[in-house]
Design a protein around this motif. Structure first.
Motif, PDB file in Angstrom:
ATOM      1  N   GLU A 179     -13.541   0.592  -1.215  1.00  0.00           N
ATOM      2  CA  GLU A 179     -12.261   0.940  -2.019  1.00  0.00           C
ATOM      3  C   GLU A 179     -12.457   2.170  -2.765  1.00  0.00           C
ATOM      4  N   GLN A 206      -3.343   5.399  -4.068  1.00  0.00           N
ATOM      5  CA  GLN A 206      -3.009   6.102  -2.986  1.00  0.00           C
ATOM      6  C   GLN A 206      -4.256   6.621  -2.391  1.00  0.00           C
ATOM      7  N   ARG A 207      -4.500   6.649  -0.968  1.00  0.00           N
ATOM      8  CA  ARG A 207      -5.868   7.082  -0.447  1.00  0.00           C
ATOM      9  C   ARG A 207      -6.266   8.663  -0.677  1.00  0.00           C
ATOM     10  N   HIS A 221      -8.934  -4.187  -4.516  1.00  0.00           N
ATOM     11  CA  HIS A 221      -7.666  -3.909  -4.056  1.00  0.00           C
ATOM     12  C   HIS A 221      -6.866  -2.971  -4.854  1.00  0.00           C
ATOM     13  N   GLY A 253       0.698  -1.177   0.212  1.00  0.00           N
ATOM     14  CA  GLY A 253      -0.038  -0.259   0.026  1.00  0.00           C
ATOM     15  C   GLY A 253       0.721   1.339  -0.157  1.00  0.00           C
TER      16      GLY A 253
END
Length: 288
Positions: free
Chosen positions: A181, A163-164, A159, A15
């Motif tokens: 997601e 990036q967040r 998945h 991640g």
């Protein structure tokens, strides 16, 4: 026109942010992912696969490309492009490019239509992702005919290698939404745009391939957690398909190809002409 590939990718293994150096994406832990010569990167590790070759097959991708390039779903593409660009226009002045992910991009038709519809005043940062390597390969090859306009990634909606809080918009076109997601990668105020089949979508084809049709499901859609309803639009029109090849391509690009019996597929293959209803709902949800 200012359109660039989306860059805020994340390592599918840990991640962490990925950074590109030459023809390779790397994270701080040293995981590396090579960019294929066709211009895409595979960010689908083997532990995230449910089969050896997940997603649409090479034949299904080719069928979808022929069908979409014939313009049969052009009104849907126009509605999607108008929605995305209306949000981009609001943000345009003095802000970074408007970032948009097509989650389940197939062979890239809707992003290409978005690029064609954009103006010089609407800078965009684009990414197409699909679990099918054949779909992403096709998209990247078509994009490579000019300067690459999108990042093309083999990956999973379950998945997202993103990036967040880095995206302004996510498209989910007849796809498999993973709302948690989508919420994670969207910025606050970002927009999720979903295109879903309506009750009459391809009804005439379904009447041919199935003995009976299932009862119509409710048209009410619950507000996804973490979102608020922004707007909804219905796109509905009649489509005339001439020739068994066009009818076969339509069937091949839908889940009905596998759901129908051999007898149902044979009835569709025997047709030379078919008038079908296109009926979809374009829903927009804003990230809280």
């Amino acid at each position: 026109m200012s359109i660039t590939p989306f860059q805020a990718l994340a390592c599918p293994l840990d991640g962490e942010p990925l950074h590109v150096a030459g023809n390779t994406w790397r994270c701080a832990a040293g995981h590396s992912f090579d960019i294929a010569k066709q211009g895409y990167v595979n960010l689908l590790p083997v532990q995230q696969k449910r089969s050896h070759d997940p997603g649409d097959s090479k034949a299904m991708v080719a069928a979808r490309q022929r069908f979409l390039d014939a313009g049969h779903y052009q009104p849907i593409a126009e509605a999607v492009s108008n929605a995305v660009l209306s949000h981009a226009e609001v943000q345009a002045v003095g802000n970074p490019p408007f970032s948009c992910l097509d989650a389940g991009c197939g062979e890239g038709y809707y992003l290409r239509q978005l690029v064609d519809a954009a103006t010089d005043t609407q800078p965009l940062s684009l990414m197409g992702l699909d679990i099918s390597k054949w779909a992403v390969l096709s998209a990247a090859k078509q994009d490579a005919k000019q300067a690459p306009l999108s990042s093309w990634v083999v990956g999973s909606n379950a998945h997202l290698p993103v990036q967040r809080g880095t995206l302004d918009s996510v498209l989910c076109m007849f796809g498999f939404p993973v709302l948690s997601e989508f919420a994670r990668v969207l910025k606050t105020g970002g927009v999720l745009l979903q295109v879903e089949a309506g009750s009459n979508h391809l009804r005439e084809l379904r009447e041919v391939i199935y003995p009976t049709l299932k009862a119509e499901r409710s048209t009410e859609t619950e507000v996804p957690e973490g979102f608020t309803h922004h707007s909804s639009e219905r796109v509905s029109y009649s489509l005339a398909l001439n020739g068994s090849e066009e009818i076969a391509d339509l069937l091949a690009m839908t889940p009905h190809l596998y759901r129908a019996s051999a007898e149902g597929r044979a009835r569709a293959a025997a047709l030379d002409v078919l008038n079908v209803t296109v009926d979809v709902r374009v829903a927009q949800w804003r990230r809280l």
